[in-house]
Scaffold this motif. Structure first.
Motif, PDB file in Angstrom:
ATOM      1  N   GLU A 163     -17.725  26.355 -21.557  1.00 52.98           N
ATOM      2  CA  GLU A 163     -17.429  26.972 -20.263  1.00 52.98           C
ATOM      3  C   GLU A 163     -17.511  28.486 -20.345  1.00 52.98           C
ATOM      4  N   MET A 164     -16.887  29.066 -21.356  1.00 53.01           N
ATOM      5  CA  MET A 164     -16.813  30.523 -21.447  1.00 53.01           C
ATOM      6  C   MET A 164     -18.145  31.148 -21.813  1.00 53.01           C
ATOM      7  N   SER A 165     -18.914  30.507 -22.690  1.00 55.42           N
ATOM      8  CA  SER A 165     -20.145  31.122 -23.182  1.00 55.42           C
ATOM      9  C   SER A 165     -21.324  30.933 -22.239  1.00 55.42           C
ATOM     10  N   ALA A 166     -21.319  29.851 -21.465  1.00 53.46           N
ATOM     11  CA  ALA A 166     -22.477  29.563 -20.621  1.00 53.46           C
ATOM     12  C   ALA A 166     -22.115  29.354 -19.159  1.00 53.46           C
ATOM     13  N   LYS A 167     -21.125  28.512 -18.880  1.00 51.05           N
ATOM     14  CA  LYS A 167     -20.878  28.113 -17.495  1.00 51.05           C
ATOM     15  C   LYS A 167     -20.304  29.233 -16.627  1.00 51.05           C
ATOM     16  N   THR A 168     -19.598  30.185 -17.243  1.00 50.31           N
ATOM     17  CA  THR A 168     -19.013  31.261 -16.440  1.00 50.31           C
ATOM     18  C   THR A 168     -20.082  32.128 -15.769  1.00 50.31           C
ATOM     19  N   ALA A 169     -21.329  31.991 -16.210  1.00 47.02           N
ATOM     20  CA  ALA A 169     -22.427  32.705 -15.559  1.00 47.02           C
ATOM     21  C   ALA A 169     -23.312  31.764 -14.744  1.00 47.02           C
ATOM     22  N   ASP A 170     -22.878  30.520 -14.588  1.00 49.82           N
ATOM     23  CA  ASP A 170     -23.656  29.504 -13.875  1.00 49.82           C
ATOM     24  C   ASP A 170     -23.199  29.414 -12.415  1.00 49.82           C
ATOM     25  N   ALA A 171     -24.167  29.453 -11.471  1.00 49.89           N
ATOM     26  CA  ALA A 171     -23.832  29.488 -10.041  1.00 49.89           C
ATOM     27  C   ALA A 171     -23.058  28.249  -9.603  1.00 49.89           C
ATOM     28  N   ASN A 172     -23.455  27.070 -10.076  1.00 51.59           N
ATOM     29  CA  ASN A 172     -22.760  25.840  -9.699  1.00 51.59           C
ATOM     30  C   ASN A 172     -21.320  25.840 -10.188  1.00 51.59           C
ATOM     31  N   PHE A 173     -21.133  26.303 -11.411  1.00 58.66           N
ATOM     32  CA  PHE A 173     -19.787  26.335 -11.978  1.00 58.66           C
ATOM     33  C   PHE A 173     -18.896  27.307 -11.198  1.00 58.66           C
ATOM     34  N   LEU A 174     -19.435  28.467 -10.895  1.00 56.78           N
ATOM     35  CA  LEU A 174     -18.657  29.454 -10.152  1.00 56.78           C
ATOM     36  C   LEU A 174     -18.291  28.936  -8.766  1.00 56.78           C
ATOM     37  N   LEU A 175     -19.230  28.246  -8.121  1.00 55.97           N
ATOM     38  CA  LEU A 175     -18.938  27.663  -6.816  1.00 55.97           C
ATOM     39  C   LEU A 175     -17.877  26.580  -6.932  1.00 55.97           C
ATOM     40  N   GLN A 176     -17.989  25.755  -7.977  1.00 54.36           N
ATOM     41  CA  GLN A 176     -17.002  24.698  -8.179  1.00 54.36           C
ATOM     42  C   GLN A 176     -15.595  25.273  -8.284  1.00 54.36           C
ATOM     43  N   LYS A 177     -15.451  26.360  -9.027  1.00 48.49           N
ATOM     44  CA  LYS A 177     -14.137  26.973  -9.189  1.00 48.49           C
ATOM     45  C   LYS A 177     -13.620  27.538  -7.859  1.00 48.49           C
ATOM     46  N   LYS A 178     -14.524  28.099  -7.045  1.00 52.40           N
ATOM     47  CA  LYS A 178     -14.116  28.627  -5.742  1.00 52.40           C
ATOM     48  C   LYS A 178     -13.636  27.498  -4.826  1.00 52.40           C
ATOM     49  N   ALA A 191      -7.036  13.984 -18.863  1.00 49.33           N
ATOM     50  CA  ALA A 191      -7.468  12.840 -18.056  1.00 49.33           C
ATOM     51  C   ALA A 191      -7.619  13.229 -16.589  1.00 49.33           C
ATOM     52  N   GLU A 192      -6.661  13.976 -16.065  1.00 52.14           N
ATOM     53  CA  GLU A 192      -6.728  14.392 -14.666  1.00 52.14           C
ATOM     54  C   GLU A 192      -7.877  15.378 -14.451  1.00 52.14           C
ATOM     55  N   GLY A 193      -8.119  16.234 -15.426  1.00 56.09           N
ATOM     56  CA  GLY A 193      -9.232  17.176 -15.323  1.00 56.09           C
ATOM     57  C   GLY A 193     -10.575  16.466 -15.273  1.00 56.09           C
ATOM     58  N   ASP A 194     -10.727  15.414 -16.063  1.00 59.50           N
ATOM     59  CA  ASP A 194     -11.966  14.633 -16.028  1.00 59.50           C
ATOM     60  C   ASP A 194     -12.148  13.979 -14.661  1.00 59.50           C
ATOM     61  N   ARG A 195     -11.070  13.478 -14.099  1.00 59.92           N
ATOM     62  CA  ARG A 195     -11.122  12.861 -12.771  1.00 59.92           C
ATOM     63  C   ARG A 195     -11.526  13.889 -11.717  1.00 59.92           C
ATOM     64  N   GLN A 196     -10.946  15.063 -11.778  1.00 63.79           N
ATOM     65  CA  GLN A 196     -11.285  16.105 -10.819  1.00 63.79           C
ATOM     66  C   GLN A 196     -12.746  16.540 -10.952  1.00 63.79           C
ATOM     67  N   ASN A 197     -13.234  16.613 -12.177  1.00 63.05           N
ATOM     68  CA  ASN A 197     -14.615  17.046 -12.375  1.00 63.05           C
ATOM     69  C   ASN A 197     -15.600  16.041 -11.788  1.00 63.05           C
ATOM     70  N   GLU A 198     -15.299  14.751 -11.902  1.00 61.62           N
ATOM     71  CA  GLU A 198     -16.150  13.728 -11.296  1.00 61.62           C
ATOM     72  C   GLU A 198     -16.216  13.922  -9.780  1.00 61.62           C
ATOM     73  N   ILE A 199     -15.083  14.217  -9.182  1.00 60.98           N
ATOM     74  CA  ILE A 199     -15.047  14.455  -7.734  1.00 60.98           C
ATOM     75  C   ILE A 199     -15.902  15.669  -7.372  1.00 60.98           C
ATOM     76  N   MET A 200     -15.758  16.745  -8.135  1.00 64.73           N
ATOM     77  CA  MET A 200     -16.474  17.977  -7.802  1.00 64.73           C
ATOM     78  C   MET A 200     -17.984  17.819  -7.974  1.00 64.73           C
ATOM     79  N   GLN A 201     -18.407  16.989  -8.914  1.00 65.00           N
ATOM     80  CA  GLN A 201     -19.850  16.778  -9.067  1.00 65.00           C
ATOM     81  C   GLN A 201     -20.435  16.103  -7.836  1.00 65.00           C
ATOM     82  N   GLU A 202     -19.637  15.233  -7.204  1.00 61.43           N
ATOM     83  CA  GLU A 202     -20.078  14.610  -5.957  1.00 61.43           C
ATOM     84  C   GLU A 202     -20.086  15.629  -4.813  1.00 61.43           C
TER      85      GLU A 202
END
Length: 448
Positions: free
Chosen positions: A363-378, A410-421
């Motif tokens: 996350e820190m080395s690659a995703k923090t500069a990724d547009a999809n990841f930044l949008l997901q966090k917003k 476990a809850e984080g994995d569940r949330q990530n599945e939702i956000m990918q949708e």
């Protein structure tokens, strides 16, 4: 109160010293051994990553009234500052208003903890090399060398708090049915330094964790009280863009000019620091069991060493102590059941934070500069603000709560599945603060 015991702790690091304070408060005689010199008498530089103290660690300190003394030597950090290019910085706040973590110099904190433990009456024995422990009697063996003459010291209970390459764990590994694994990352790290301005002020925002994410390598910086920053360069050991590839001053300067151009003015001693400071390794270590009867127990990195990318090595070790304290309150003098429940309670959570820490490097080395990841966090923050009882972001669960690490994972994995949708919604990058997105998340939450 428990019946007083004579207890040895091997390792005078952060976990060992805090554990000594807890045990001393319960009336035990506590001796702490360390093969290194007294850290208060040496210059501690060159191979450190600044520590991050968060809620779990603060709780362990608060429970013995030491939180204010420790926080007084820390700097509150409220956000990430992502340096994506020359003079381009994106900011990501960690939590809600007022939620912060604390940047602490490892050397400064360790000196403080030794002072606090001595103040409690804990006795320290520095430059004493513990080579072995008798599991049945808790007797430790000390000597100048592994193959030389040893002297023995008798104890009722011995704790191994001597780090990822623990001698106490090494002895436990020689028994049957002891599971052990270690995995080194292909990525190592090197300490660099941003000095203070001439007036003692910080060259960068001191209340942010600064990250320069560049894919499989990154630079990170955390502030110190004296106006400086401790920087850490994480890179593969070999291959392209690696420590192996930077052998000359010219290679190093050109590499930083290409990948970290905005650091030229703030790291004036880049060449000197890079070639002077060692390249260190990163390891994840797992083992079980952590205890032997009522005589020997592992704690902190000796039981569960993790990589530093979630900033929870110290916090997880301090939480070990909080759980151990709960078990001492529950079981009193029944140390066999006390230690058994301690290890069974902590093992799943130690494995979970190890997994979270490994993922956070990506996350820190690659995703923090990724547009999809930044949008997901917003979107997550927006939805969480609207529905705080339905959505607590993973980082907040890990850092600003006391929810068990395994549950948070476990809850984080569940949330990530939702956000990918959610990210598949048409035109989501252009328009996401609307009822369609909100209702989609609510619908997916009901389905899971």
């Amino acid at each position: 109160m428990q019946t007083p015991k004579k207890i040895a702790i091997v390792g005078s690091g952060l976990v060992g010293t805090l554990l000594g304070i807890y045990l001393k408060r319960r009336g035990h005689t506590v001796h702490i051994y360390d093969r290194s010199p007294d850290i208060r008498k040496i210059n501690f530089t060159g191979r450190s990553i600044n520590l991050v103290l968060s809620n779990r660690g603060v709780k362990a300190l608060r429970d013995v009234g030491l939180d204010h003394e420790v926080l007084s030597i820390g700097i509150p950090v409220e956000k990430r500052a992502i340096h994506t290019g020359l003079n381009t910085v994106n900011e990501q706040f960690y939590g809600k208003d007022g939620e912060v973590i604390y940047s602490l110099s490892r050397g400064l904190l360790n000196k403080k903890m030794v002072d606090l433990a001595e103040r409690e009456g804990v006795e320290f024995f520095f430059e004493e090399k513990v080579w072995d422990v008798d599991l049945a009697t808790a007797t430790i063996s000390i000597g100048e060398s592994e193959r030389g003459e040893w002297t023995t010291h008798n104890y009722d209970l011995t704790f191994g708090s001597d780090g990822a390459f623990s001698r106490i764990r090494h002895r436990m590994q020689r028994q049957s049915m002891f599971n052990y694994s270690q995995e080194f990352l292909e990525v190592g790290y090197k300490e660099l330094h941003i000095p203070a301005n001439s007036d003692g002020s910080h060259k960068l925002n001191k209340n942010a964790l600064h990250i320069w994410p560049r894919g499989n390598f990154m630079l990170m910086a955390l502030a110190n009280l004296d106006g400086s920053f401790t920087c850490t360069l994480f890179m593969p050991h070999d291959g392209e863009n690696s420590f192996e590839s930077l052998q000359t001053k010219e290679d190093l300067v050109a590499f930083f000019a290409t990948h970290f151009p905005d650091t030229k003015e703030v790291i004036p001693n880049l060449v000197e620091d890079f070639f002077k400071n060692p390249t260190s390794y990163l390891v994840t270590m797992k083992c079980f069991p952590w205890t032997y009867s009522d005589k020997v127990a592992l704690i902190g990195d000796a039981a569960h060493a993790i990589v530093p990318f979630y900033g929870h090595g110290m916090n997880a070790g301090f939480e070990d102590i909080s759980v151990l304290e709960e078990m001492m309150e529950k079981y009193g003098d029944d140390w066999a059941n006390l230690l058994n429940d301690y290890e069974n309670s902590r093992k799943p959570n130690a494995d979970a934070i190890a997994e979270l820490s490994y993922r956070n490097f990506m996350e820190m080395s690659a995703k923090t500069a990724d547009a999809n990841f930044l949008l997901q966090k917003k979107i997550e923050k927006w939805f969480s603000d609207k529905h705080p009882n339905l959505w607590v972001p993973l980082y907040s669960r890990v850092t600003f709560s006391h929810q068990p690490y395994a549950e948070a994972l476990a809850e984080g994995d569940r949330q990530n599945e939702i956000m990918q949708e959610v990210l598949k919604i048409e035109n989501i990058h252009q328009d996401w603060e609307n009822e369609t997105v909100e209702n989609k998340i609510l619908e997916l939450l009901k389905l899971q």
